[in-house]
Write a protein that holds these residues in place. Structure first.
Motif, short mmCIF file in Angstrom:
data_model
loop_
_atom_site.label_atom_id
_atom_site.label_comp_id
_atom_site.label_asym_id
_atom_site.label_seq_id
_atom_site.Cartn_x
_atom_site.Cartn_y
_atom_site.Cartn_z
N LEU A 9 1.00 -1.15 0.01
CA LEU A 9 0.02 -0.24 -0.14
C LEU A 9 0.77 1.29 -0.04
N ILE A 10 0.53 2.32 -0.76
CA ILE A 10 1.16 3.40 -0.83
C ILE A 10 0.38 4.53 -0.57
N GLY A 11 0.50 4.99 0.69
CA GLY A 11 -0.23 6.09 1.41
C GLY A 11 -1.32 5.31 2.16
N GLY A 12 -1.20 5.95 3.45
CA GLY A 12 -1.93 5.34 4.60
C GLY A 12 -2.92 6.54 5.39
N GLY A 13 -3.52 7.36 4.55
CA GLY A 13 -4.55 8.35 5.02
C GLY A 13 -5.71 7.55 5.18
N VAL A 14 -6.72 8.36 5.15
CA VAL A 14 -8.43 7.96 5.35
C VAL A 14 -8.43 6.75 4.57
N ILE A 15 -8.10 6.89 3.17
CA ILE A 15 -8.46 5.72 2.39
C ILE A 15 -7.39 4.54 2.29
N GLY A 16 -5.94 4.77 2.38
CA GLY A 16 -4.78 3.71 2.40
C GLY A 16 -5.08 2.99 3.60
N SER A 73 9.99 2.96 2.65
CA SER A 73 10.13 3.56 1.15
C SER A 73 8.93 2.79 0.30
N VAL A 74 8.50 3.67 -0.74
CA VAL A 74 7.65 3.16 -1.76
C VAL A 74 8.27 1.77 -2.16
N ALA A 75 9.57 1.66 -2.43
CA ALA A 75 10.07 0.39 -2.82
C ALA A 75 10.05 -0.80 -1.87
N LEU A 94 2.28 13.60 -8.74
CA LEU A 94 2.71 12.91 -7.41
C LEU A 94 2.32 11.48 -7.93
N LYS A 95 1.13 11.32 -8.36
CA LYS A 95 0.50 9.67 -8.54
C LYS A 95 1.72 9.21 -9.58
N ARG A 96 1.56 9.86 -10.70
CA ARG A 96 2.51 9.42 -11.94
C ARG A 96 4.01 9.16 -11.44
N SER A 114 -5.37 2.08 -8.49
CA SER A 114 -5.27 3.33 -7.87
C SER A 114 -6.57 3.84 -7.38
N SER A 115 -6.50 4.38 -6.04
CA SER A 115 -7.83 4.63 -5.45
C SER A 115 -8.20 6.19 -5.88
N THR A 116 -7.80 6.83 -6.72
CA THR A 116 -8.00 8.04 -7.09
C THR A 116 -9.76 8.32 -7.37
N SER A 117 -10.25 9.31 -6.97
CA SER A 117 -11.58 9.42 -6.90
C SER A 117 -12.04 10.20 -8.23
N GLY A 118 -11.25 10.49 -9.22
CA GLY A 118 -11.70 11.32 -10.44
C GLY A 118 -10.74 11.46 -11.32
N GLY A 137 -9.21 1.45 -8.87
CA GLY A 137 -10.04 0.69 -7.98
C GLY A 137 -10.43 1.61 -7.08
N HIS A 138 -11.50 2.50 -7.55
CA HIS A 138 -12.07 3.76 -6.74
C HIS A 138 -12.92 2.95 -5.55
N PRO A 139 -12.51 3.24 -4.14
CA PRO A 139 -13.27 2.59 -3.07
C PRO A 139 -13.96 3.67 -2.43
N PHE A 140 -14.98 3.33 -1.48
CA PHE A 140 -15.58 4.29 -0.52
C PHE A 140 -15.42 4.36 0.82
N1 NAI Z 1 -11.10 10.58 1.34
C1 NAI Z 1 -12.13 9.95 0.74
O1 NAI Z 1 -13.26 9.94 0.90
C2 NAI Z 1 -11.78 9.27 -0.75
C3 NAI Z 1 -10.70 9.43 -1.38
N2 NAI Z 1 -10.15 8.71 -2.39
C4 NAI Z 1 -8.98 8.96 -3.20
O2 NAI Z 1 -7.87 8.35 -2.30
C5 NAI Z 1 -6.86 8.80 -2.44
C6 NAI Z 1 -6.18 9.13 -0.97
O3 NAI Z 1 -7.18 10.20 -0.41
P1 NAI Z 1 -7.28 10.33 1.23
O4 NAI Z 1 -6.83 8.83 1.87
O5 NAI Z 1 -8.43 10.78 1.25
O6 NAI Z 1 -6.04 11.36 1.64
P2 NAI Z 1 -5.21 11.62 2.65
O7 NAI Z 1 -4.89 12.96 2.69
O8 NAI Z 1 -6.14 11.33 3.80
O9 NAI Z 1 -4.04 10.50 2.82
C7 NAI Z 1 -2.95 10.80 1.79
C8 NAI Z 1 -1.81 10.26 2.52
O10 NAI Z 1 -0.65 9.86 1.55
C9 NAI Z 1 0.30 10.41 2.40
N3 NAI Z 1 1.46 10.47 1.33
C10 NAI Z 1 1.74 11.74 1.00
N4 NAI Z 1 2.99 11.53 -0.11
C11 NAI Z 1 3.23 10.30 0.05
C12 NAI Z 1 4.36 9.50 -0.72
N5 NAI Z 1 4.93 10.13 -1.56
N6 NAI Z 1 4.36 8.15 -0.59
C13 NAI Z 1 3.21 7.63 0.35
N7 NAI Z 1 2.35 8.41 1.02
C14 NAI Z 1 2.14 9.69 0.91
C15 NAI Z 1 0.12 11.31 3.35
O11 NAI Z 1 0.89 11.27 4.33
C16 NAI Z 1 -1.28 10.86 3.58
O12 NAI Z 1 -1.32 10.05 4.92
C17 NAI Z 1 -7.09 10.09 -3.25
O13 NAI Z 1 -6.54 9.78 -4.50
C18 NAI Z 1 -8.50 10.26 -3.20
O14 NAI Z 1 -9.10 10.81 -4.13
C19 NAI Z 1 -11.01 7.67 -2.93
C20 NAI Z 1 -12.40 7.58 -2.34
C21 NAI Z 1 -12.78 8.15 -1.16
#
Ligand code: NAI
Ligand SMILES: C[N+](C)(C)CC(=O)CC(=O)[O-]
Length: 496
Positions: A9-16, A73-75, A94-96, A114-118, A137-140
Motif C-alpha cells: 500500500l502506498i499512502g495510509g491516510g483515510v483511504i490507504g 519507502s515506496v520500494a 505525484l501519483k504519476r 489506484s484509489s483516485t476518486s476522479g 479501483g475507486h473505493p468508498f
Molecule cells: N477521502 C475519501 O473520501 C476518498 C478518497 N479517495 C482517493 O484516495 C486517495 C487518497 O485520499 P485520502 O486517503 O482521502 O487522502 P489523505 O490525505 O487522507 O491521505 C493521503 C496520504 O498519503 C500520504 N502521502 C503523501 N505523500 C506520499 C508519498 N510520496 N508516499 C506515500 N504516502 C504519501 C500522506 O501522508 C497521507 O497519509 C485520493 O486519490 C482520493 O481521491 C477515494 C475514495 C474516497
C-alpha cells in the motif's frame, strides 16, 4: 479465488488505512508506506474501529488477521507485493511519479490499483513500466465496510488486469463495478457530486442548513437508495405502468427551474465559514473517531439487515460471509485440538449492542454465542458452504441455557463444547461459556440438533464423513465427567 497473499500500500491516510484494515482482516499481509510520522497511531485507531465492525458483522467467521509492516519507502512496500494499491493525495504529478518508481521495483506480474476518486487511469499510468497492469479501483469510505469499488481501465490497461483486479477485490468482500468507458469522476462520484453541488446551493441561498439537508436525505430517499438506487425506485413510483409512465409524468419537470446543476456556487471564505460552522453544530462536539464509530455501527446494521434479504449490498455481504466461513474453517482445521478435552473452538467479546438495561450481556446473546459455537463445531467436523449449498445442515430443536454468572461490556469469552452423543440424524451437545480473564463459568447450553435436508425440511442422516468425525469426538470424550447441567430441566432438583 486469487493467489494474492501480500499487498503493498502506498499512502495510509483515510483511504490507504481503510485498505490496510480490509486486507489485514482478510488475512492478507500488508506492507504500507506513508511518510506521516503519526502513521502507526492512525493505523491502530482505524484497525480498532474496523475490528469492532467486523466482530459485529461476521461474529464467528473471520480468518486470522494478516501481518502489517510499516515500511520506510515506496520500494519496500511494493517489492514483494502481489497487488499494490495506491492511495496518494489527489495530485496527478505525484501519483504519476510515485507509480513510475513503484512499477520499476515491483514484480512484472504485480497488479496496480489506484484509489483516485476522479483522475483518469490513462494519465496515471503514463510513466509506468508495464502500464497495462494499472486499473483505477475507486473505493468508498470506510473501505473496510463499503462493498463498492469502481474498476476503470485506462487506454493501456489490459483486459486481464481488469479481471485480476476485480477477482482480488471480490476475494476481499467487495463488489467491483466494471466501468464500460473511462470517464472523469467515474459513476458514483458524478452522482454524489450532482447532489452535493445542489446541496451547496441550498445552503448558500439560505433555504436549508447542512443538518436539514442531511435530514432530507437520511429520513427520505437515502433509506431507499441503500438497496434500490434511483432507477428501480422510480420504476415503482411509476405505479403499474412502470418506468414509461414515470418518465412521462416527471420527465418534463427536468425542464423546470428546479436545479442549478450546471452551475457551482463560489466557495468564498464567508461561504466556507458558514458551511463549517453549521457542520460543527451538526457534529454536536463529537470527534471524527466518534463519528466514524457511529457511521460504522449504522453501516453494520444496514448491511446486516440487507444480508438477511440477500439483496443488493446484502448479497455481497452474504457471499462474503460464506467465504469467511470457509476461511475460518481452514483456520480451525489447521489448529491442533485435542478431541479428548472439551473442544475450545469459539471465542468472542461482549459487544456494545449485547448489553441490556441491567448493564450486562442480554439473554438473547447467550443463545447467539452458543449458536456461533455450534457453527464452529460444524466447521471443525467438515461442514462447509458446499455442504450447506447441497441442502444439508443441522437445525437446533431444543436448547436449555443456564445463566450462572454475569458478562460485562468488552469482556473476552470462550466456549468449550462436549459432544455427548451422535447418531445419523441427531446430535447432542453441551456448550460451556467462560470469561477468558478468570475462567469463570458464565453460562451453559445443552442442545439437541437434527440433521435436515433444508430443501425439503425433513430429517435425513448426516454425511458419513461428518458422522465419522463426530463419532471420534464422542469416543474421545466419553471418559470426561458428564457436565453438571446435562439432562437438567427447568425446576429440576439439583444433583446431589
Ligand atoms: N477521502 C475519501 O473520501 C476518498 C478518497 N479517495 C482517493 O484516495 C486517495 C487518497 O485520499 P485520502 O486517503 O482521502 O487522502 P489523505 O490525505 O487522507 O491521505 C493521503 C496520504 O498519503 C500520504 N502521502 C503523501 N505523500 C506520499 C508519498 N510520496 N508516499 C506515500 N504516502 C504519501 C500522506 O501522508 C497521507 O497519509 C485520493 O486519490 C482520493 O481521491 C477515494 C475514495 C474516497
Ligand atoms: C469526496 N470523494 C469524491 C473523495 C468521495 C469519494 O470518492 C467516495 C466516497 O467515499 O464518498
Amino acid at each position: 479465488m486469487t493467489d494474492i497473499r501480500k499487498v503493498g500500500l502506498i499512502g495510509g491516510g483515510v483511504i490507504g488505512a481503510g485498505w490496510a484494515a480490509r486486507c489485514l482482516l482478510n488475512g492478507l499481509d500488508v506492507a504500507l508506506y506513508d511518510p506521516d510520522p503519526e502513521i502507526g497511531r492512525k493505523m491502530d485507531e482505524v484497525m480498532a474501529n474496523a475490528r469492532r465492525s467486523y466482530r459485529r458483522l461476521f461474529p464467528d467467521a473471520h480468518a486470522p488477521e494478516g501481518r502489517l509492516s510499516l515500511v520506510a519507502s515506496v520500494a519496500d512496500a511494493v517489492r514483494d507485493a502481489d497487488f499494490v494499491q495506491e492511495s496518494l493525495p489527489e495530485r496527478i504529478e505525484l501519483k504519476r511519479t510515485v507509480l513510475a518508481e513503484a512499477s520499476r521495483v515491483a514484480r512484472p506480474d504485480t497488479i496496480f490499483g489506484s484509489s483516485t476518486s476522479g483522475l483518469l487511469p490513462t494519465d496515471i499510468q503514463a510513466d509506468m513500466a508495464g502500464p497495462e497492469r494499472l486499473v483505477v479501483g475507486h473505493p468508498f469510505n470506510p473501505v473496510y465496510l463499503m462493498p463498492l469499488v469502481e474498476v476503470c481501465g485506462g487506454a493501456r490497461t489490459s483486459q486481464e488486469t481488469k479481471e485480476r483486479a476485480a477477482d482480488f477485490y471480490r476475494s476481499i468482500g467487495m463488489h467491483p463495478l466494471m466501468l464500460r468507458k473511462e470517464i472523469d469522476g467515474f459513476v458514483a462520484d458524478r452522482l454524489m457530486e450532482a447532489l452535493w453541488r445542489e446541496a451547496l446551493w441550498l445552503v448558500r441561498d439560505g433555504i436549508a442548513t447542512t443538518e436539514e439537508i442531511d435530514d432530507a436525505v437520511r429520513y427520505g430517499p437515502g433509506l431507499r437508495w441503500a438497496f434500490m438506487g434511483t432507477f428501480l425506485i422510480y420504476r415503482i413510483a411509476g405505479g403499474e405502468a412502470g418506468m414509461r409512465h414515470f418518465m412521462a409524468q416527471f420527465g418534463p419537470a427536468l425542464q423546470w427551474p428546479w436545479t442549478k446543476l450546471t452551475d457551482v456556487p463560489e466557495l468564498t471564505d464567508a461561504f466556507v465559514d458558514q458551511i463549517a460552522a453549521q457542520s460543527d453544530d451538526q457534529a454536536g462536539g463529537k470527534s471524527i473517531r466518534e463519528l466514524e464509530q457511529l457511521r460504522d455501527d449504522c453501516l453494520v446494521s444496514v448491511l446486516s439487515a440487507l444480508r438477511a434479504q440477500g439483496y443488493a449490498a446484502g448479497r455481497t455481504t452474504k457471499r462474503y460471509e460464506e467465504l469467511q466461513w470457509d476461511r475460518a474453517q481452514a483456520a480451525t482445521l489447521a489448529r491442533i485440538v485435542d478431541p479428548a478435552k472439551p473442544l475450545r473452538l469459539h471465542e468472542c467479546r461482549v459487544e456494545v449492542d449485547w448489553i441490556d438495561y441491567n448493564g450486562h450481556m442480554t439473554e438473547s446473546r447467550y443463545l447467539y454465542v452458543f449458536g456461533n459455537a455450534s457453527d464452529a463445531l460444524f466447521r471443525h467436523v467438515g461442514i462447509d458452504t458446499e455442504y450447506h449449498q447441497a441442502g444439508k445442515s443441522y437445525f437446533t430443536v431444543e436448547s436449555h441455557i443456564m445463566n450462572i454468572a454475569e458478562a460485562s461490556l468488552n469482556e473476552s469469552l470462550y466456549v468449550t463444547t462436549q459432544v455427548l452423543a451422535v447418531d445419523p440424524k441427531r446430535l447432542h451437545i453441551f456448550h460451556s461459556l467462560y470469561r477468558a480473564d478468570d475462567d469463570v463459568l458464565v453460562a451453559t447450553a445443552e442442545q439437541m440438533l437434527i440433521h435436515v435436508n433444508t430443501n425439503e425440511s425433513h430429517a435425513v442422516p448426516a454425511d458419513e464423513a461428518v458422522l465419522d468425525k463426530l463419532g471420534v469426538i464422542v469416543e474421545a470424550q466419553k471418559n470426561l465427567p458428564r457436565p453438571a447441567g446435562a439432562g437438567r430441566h427447568v425446576g429440576a432438583p439439583r444433583r446431589p
